[in-house]
Enzyme design. Sequence first.
Site: not given
Lengths: 424, 424
Positions: A279, A300, A414
């Site tokens: 951010e 793995h 948003k």
Amino acid sequence: MDIQLNTENLNGFVKAEDYAAILPEVTKAHEHLENKTGQGLEFTGWLDLPERTTEAQLDEYIQLGEEVREHSDCVISIGIGGSYIGLRAALEFLISEQKIPVYYAGNNLSSGYLFHLLKELQDKRITVVVISKSGTTTEPALAFRIILKFMKEKYSADELKKRIICITNPVKGALRSMSKKEGYRTFPVNSDVGGRFSVLTPAGLVPLAMAGIDIRGLIQGAREAQKHCSVMDIQENIAYKYAITRYLLYKKGKVIEILATFYQRLSFVEEWWKQLFGESEGKDGKGIYPASVSFTTDLHSLGQFIQEGERTMFETFLIATESGYEMIIPGSDEDMDNFNCVAGQDLDYVNKRAYQATAMAHFEGGVPNMLITISRFDAKNLGQLFYFFEKAVAITGYLLEVNPFNQPGVEAYKTKMFQLLGRK
Amino acid sequence: MDIQLNTENLNGFVKAEDYAAILPEVTKAHEHLENKTGQGLEFTGWLDLPERTTEAQLDEYIQLGEEVREHSDCVISIGIGGSYIGLRAALEFLISEQKIPVYYAGNNLSSGYLFHLLKELQDKRITVVVISKSGTTTEPALAFRIILKFMKEKYSADELKKRIICITNPVKGALRSMSKKEGYRTFPVNSDVGGRFSVLTPAGLVPLAMAGIDIRGLIQGAREAQKHCSVMDIQENIAYKYAITRYLLYKKGKVIEILATFYQRLSFVEEWWKQLFGESEGKDGKGIYPASVSFTTDLHSLGQFIQEGERTMFETFLIATESGYEMIIPGSDEDMDNFNCVAGQDLDYVNKRAYQATAMAHFEGGVPNMLITISRFDAKNLGQLFYFFEKAVAITGYLLEVNPFNQPGVEAYKTKMFQLLGRK
């Protein structure tokens, strides 16, 4: 400093002259930060926060924590982003200190998650802490509506006054108004500290104190790091060394940084780090993509790619000198699996050899790497670690010529979502 | 097919002529796979595995599961990589079906992890399932030593014969020898299926049956996907469409794929996907780096970077039409948070709008994205999803001209680690 930085696995990727060449830019970044003359200066309150935090504040949080543990079996912490990840990182790191469980809500929009949570907590004695600057962020606001209904079915309005605690804007906003009306206890968020830098503010310290964590040790560690990391010396100051090295690697085409831990307890430090770095740096078409792996599990899984795949990444290992536990490997008469060579050793002995082998192998495979070592899993080390990373990202951000303290891109989805929901 | 692929948010990034141009290579990859003439052909047993799995096999696993649940409160599953992640992905996806808890061990070298696990299980009735081709992989071998000691303290040798079950090489290896000597029940691993493709073999099915999961539904879904995904048509066959699209995006400089989910239950499908894609493609200096995010949580973390950071990635969204839970948002008289617009709606209604808004915003920000939709969280959808991804990665691997079925790079750190440990 309890935490250390080792850069020996960079040979051939970053050279002494690269550091020398960038010194003027680093000096500029340092001065902008220290003198508060750089971009985003209004959100640099975290810089001297450890020093500014008073004993009286810590006493108040610790006393509240004691009260909460007297009347509650657990805490529900409602928050998202910086009001969630830092707290969780600290609690998982310090799991052996934790006195009562903390459950998280308001950190997603999953019906199933809340369904299972409320079912599990039906018969528990609960305190709720709501962490939201405004009180109008979608996830925590909706979770708070649902949990408030659940709490009202369990408790009287008077009882709720001691069981709901809000950490919010000290003067305005929805959560402030509601707290005032209902009589909930509140703590102020710091207006000069952004969410991702807020773990050492009341947003982190208050719920940590409820869980019984040593918040004095945390602040002490952060104070030590504040002192260490303020020196303009790119060899001595490990936050600067880390910041500059990753910037130089990025300039050489390493577009992904993988934070690699060898301890389960560091998984949410990785999540916190991803928010802090992603951010802060990811804007204006720039930034190192922050990824994480949990070794040896992911050896793995992503191990193959890191060893031999597209050469786009560097690694930062995060390990601990003392694991804090004892788990001895038993011997075996037949030794069918051929592991009697480590019988009688602690499992962590093998874990550390796995780290050494991995760092060497990945380096030889073309992945430069650094090592951050913490001494042990205590509050002091964690306070140092939090501050170390915060200081480092500020410097890389200024080197990248972005504002490391804003997050303008978060609004894009948003705005669209509120349109779709018909929200004013 | 219950699962669907939507590619409308690719406009401008991948064009119709790009698909047309690559058709000859896709046809070649398709033929190599179907005729078993490509690289790694000895490990393509997963291709027709759903069809080859018999009702008698499924009956045997289901009956074992019923026996285990009669004498045990929980299962400890010891395994790492493909012997861990696929099982866990399935159990978290199907959490509402699960009848007894499954705990994981041998998937790391963390002393603290095992310490807490054994402490928690001290007083439980336990069955242990060990999943390891050889029995000599470090993490599961060491965990098995420790857990065997713990089990021997709880149970007699006779009792252990029904409480320890090994899934291993049918003819040789350490775990085979030990099982024979001690009288543990065993199931064979498939020698023509690599670990990361093994979730629909006994390595996944046996422990899933113990947990009470509908393994018939899982195999039925996989059979449907096997049929659908065998057609050489890059528009109709969604595994091919997905495989080719991601290859084309990679060729245009998108070096990171972010798998983005909106449901907690998909977190370990993401981990399974990262192993499958990372280990299959990441070799010879090639491959798309597989990263994952859990939305909406990570919209408040990596959202900023994806919206505005370095333009190196594309996104693949994974969502569900039915969430499987009900969690209604309460109304509020004062509406201080301004969310009465969604009062009376299920939380998942907001979650879906968050997905739509995110996909649009990220696309406009320069991140092409695809959408995979599952209908609901049931075994049939999961079987389809597993097979869909397996088929897709095989095609991308062949387009990249790598062997998608080996993992030579995994040996590099192991060799060094065994030297450090003094292991022969």
